[in-house]
Enzyme design. Structure first.
Site, PDB file in Angstrom:
ATOM      1  N   HIS A   1       9.175 -44.217 -27.587  1.00 29.73           N
ATOM      2  CA  HIS A   1      10.276 -43.424 -28.284  1.00 29.73           C
ATOM      3  C   HIS A   1      11.426 -43.143 -27.591  1.00 29.73           C
ATOM      4  O   HIS A   1      12.540 -43.138 -28.084  1.00 29.73           O
ATOM      5  CB  HIS A   1       9.564 -42.291 -29.045  1.00 29.73           C
ATOM      6  CG  HIS A   1      10.291 -41.741 -30.232  1.00 29.73           C
ATOM      7  ND1 HIS A   1      11.104 -40.381 -30.091  1.00 29.73           N
ATOM      8  CD2 HIS A   1      10.337 -42.247 -31.425  1.00 29.73           C
ATOM      9  CE1 HIS A   1      11.800 -40.115 -31.141  1.00 29.73           C
ATOM     10  NE2 HIS A   1      11.098 -41.264 -32.043  1.00 29.73           N
ATOM     11  N   CYS A   2      11.257 -42.805 -26.358  1.00 26.16           N
ATOM     12  CA  CYS A   2      12.156 -42.280 -25.537  1.00 26.16           C
ATOM     13  C   CYS A   2      13.353 -43.305 -25.164  1.00 26.16           C
ATOM     14  O   CYS A   2      14.399 -43.193 -24.791  1.00 26.16           O
ATOM     15  CB  CYS A   2      11.901 -41.664 -24.289  1.00 26.16           C
ATOM     16  SG  CYS A   2      10.668 -40.212 -24.317  1.00 26.16           S
ATOM     17  N   ILE A   3      12.758 -44.572 -25.294  1.00 28.68           N
ATOM     18  CA  ILE A   3      13.684 -45.687 -24.726  1.00 28.68           C
ATOM     19  C   ILE A   3      14.212 -46.352 -25.869  1.00 28.68           C
ATOM     20  O   ILE A   3      14.895 -47.691 -25.722  1.00 28.68           O
ATOM     21  CB  ILE A   3      13.137 -46.687 -23.785  1.00 28.68           C
ATOM     22  CG1 ILE A   3      11.954 -47.411 -24.815  1.00 28.68           C
ATOM     23  CG2 ILE A   3      12.509 -46.103 -22.565  1.00 28.68           C
ATOM     24  CD1 ILE A   3      11.388 -48.750 -23.872  1.00 28.68           C
TER      25      ILE A   3
ATOM     26  N   ASN B   1       8.401 -42.375 -22.937  1.00 26.80           N
ATOM     27  CA  ASN B   1       7.791 -43.593 -23.131  1.00 26.80           C
ATOM     28  C   ASN B   1       8.476 -44.455 -24.331  1.00 26.80           C
ATOM     29  O   ASN B   1       9.685 -44.211 -24.320  1.00 26.80           O
ATOM     30  CB  ASN B   1       6.455 -43.131 -23.629  1.00 26.80           C
ATOM     31  CG  ASN B   1       5.391 -44.119 -23.398  1.00 26.80           C
ATOM     32  OD1 ASN B   1       5.309 -45.243 -23.802  1.00 26.80           O
ATOM     33  ND2 ASN B   1       4.504 -43.713 -22.737  1.00 26.80           N
TER      34      ASN B   1
END
Length: 373
Positions: free
Chosen positions: A359-361, A357
């Site tokens: 934060h991951c990208i 999501n």
């Protein structure tokens, strides 16, 4: 540059709520992660970049093949700089350099070894060489020192720092057999202390149910300030997430941070309706040999904790549809915790179908002393 006992400088990984100079993202295109040619995913990435670009620079890494497409979609977005770089996928948090500050307040990047969340043991794709070169590319581009942490395997989503000596991880991830099986828990802590300035490591037992990263901490618990966290939660004892979050809550209630403070825990409920892979979703993927695949009905690791702190705002994932009320509730909770920040929900269902999501990208670049002066 490798950090050793002889040359060790005191590094500090700032809290993500501290001021940023910018943010790194990677343009999505991998067919096994982003269905239907990444069409909807790219739109979502644009929305995230727009929200962040209001208050800080965004460096978007783009492959040569996708550069024209990215220019067309991002050309009018303020604050975005496109950089040509070949990658295997678009998880900037995990493959990008973890940015820290040295004793003089200058920005440095830590280059961990990346092995696609588990290497030959349980990695999610077979070839990850391009991703493994991203951190060094970012450091060269930004002109900052690159700290070589290899062969230590780590992803940016598996660590959270409060900026004051406390680093938070999950046992499920950092002790998984696909990361650093040759190292003890104590040896892993020493690496975190050397490169991140950790004085105390909080080992949360579990993460989000079915999180394919072996339960990264950034999906289940995040610092919102010193000695203060948000924890993904559900009140439903029948939900498989319930025992995982309960175990983590019970752990946190017994802990203090590096400065001896009790930790304030804010519960941030997960979406009321589980987000699952649909037949339509599945039809759009093209999986390579050796790549982790999806199946209809598979529950995705949806969590509102997977947000990004930009300067002045919280870029929060929203899931819409049957979870519209859940989205609103999450936004209200985050606003009560962060009253000085604007809460900017961005529909992230098309990011979640890729496996992560917001934060991951994203990967923040903290504001160093040079930027302040």
């Amino acid at each position: 540059m490798e950090v050793t006992e002889k040359n060790r400088t005191k590094y500090r990984m700032p809290g993500e709520f501290e001021p940023h100079e910018g943010c790194v993202m990677i343009w999505p295109e991998r067919p096994g992660s982003w269905n239907y040619g990444a069409r909807e995913a790219q739109k979502a990435f644009v929305k995230v970049a727009e929200a962040i670009g209001v208050s800080e620079k965004v460096y978007m890494l783009v492959s040569k093949a996708q550069m024209e497409n990215a220019k067309n979609q991002l050309g009018n977005v303020s604050g975005v700089t496109l950089l040509e770089c070949e990658t295997d996928d678009a998880w900037a948090r995990d493959v990008g350099a973890t940015m820290v500050l040295d004793e003089k307040g200058a920005v440095c990047g830590v280059d961990w070894q990346f092995n696609a969340w588990g290497g030959d043991f349980d990695g999610l794709y077979r070839n990850w060489e391009k991703d493994d070169r991203v951190a060094a590319f970012i450091c060269r581009t930004l002109g900052c020192p690159c700290l070589d942490a290899r062969p230590f395997v780590l992803e940016g989503g598996s660590i959270h720092s409060d900026g004051e000596g406390t680093v938070m991880v999950t046992e499920a991830c950092l002790l998984s057999k696909g990361r650093n099986p040759q190292l003890s828990k104590e040896q892993i802590e020493e690496k975190l202390k050397a490169y991140l300035g950790a004085e105390k490591v909080l080992w949360l037992p579990r993460g989000i149910y079915l999180d394919e990263t072996n339960e990264h901490v950034d999906n289940v618990c995040a610092f919102v300030g010193p000695a203060e966290v948000v924890l993904a939660w559900t009140d439903d004892p029948k939900d498989p997430q319930y025992p995982l979050s309960l175990e983590t809550l019970q752990y946190l209630e017994l802990q203090t941070d590096a400065k001896g403070r009790k930790i304030i825990v804010h519960k941030l409920p997960i979406p009321d309706v589980p987000v699952c892979v649909t037949p339509e979703d599945l039809e759009g993927y093209v999986f390579e040999e050796g790549e982790d695949t999806r199946e209809v009905g598979e529950r995705l690791a949806a969590s509102y904790v997977n947000f990004y702190f930009s300067n002045g705002a919280v870029i929060m994932p929203a899931f819409g549809g049957k979870n519209a009320e859940s989205d609103q509730r999450a936004a209200e909770i985050l606003h009560s915790i962060c009253p000085q920040r604007e809460i900017l929900p961005v529909y992230a269902g098309d990011i979640l179908t890729g496996g992560g999501n917001i934060h991951c990208i994203t990967q923040q670049i903290p504001q160093g002393k040079a930027e302040k002066e």
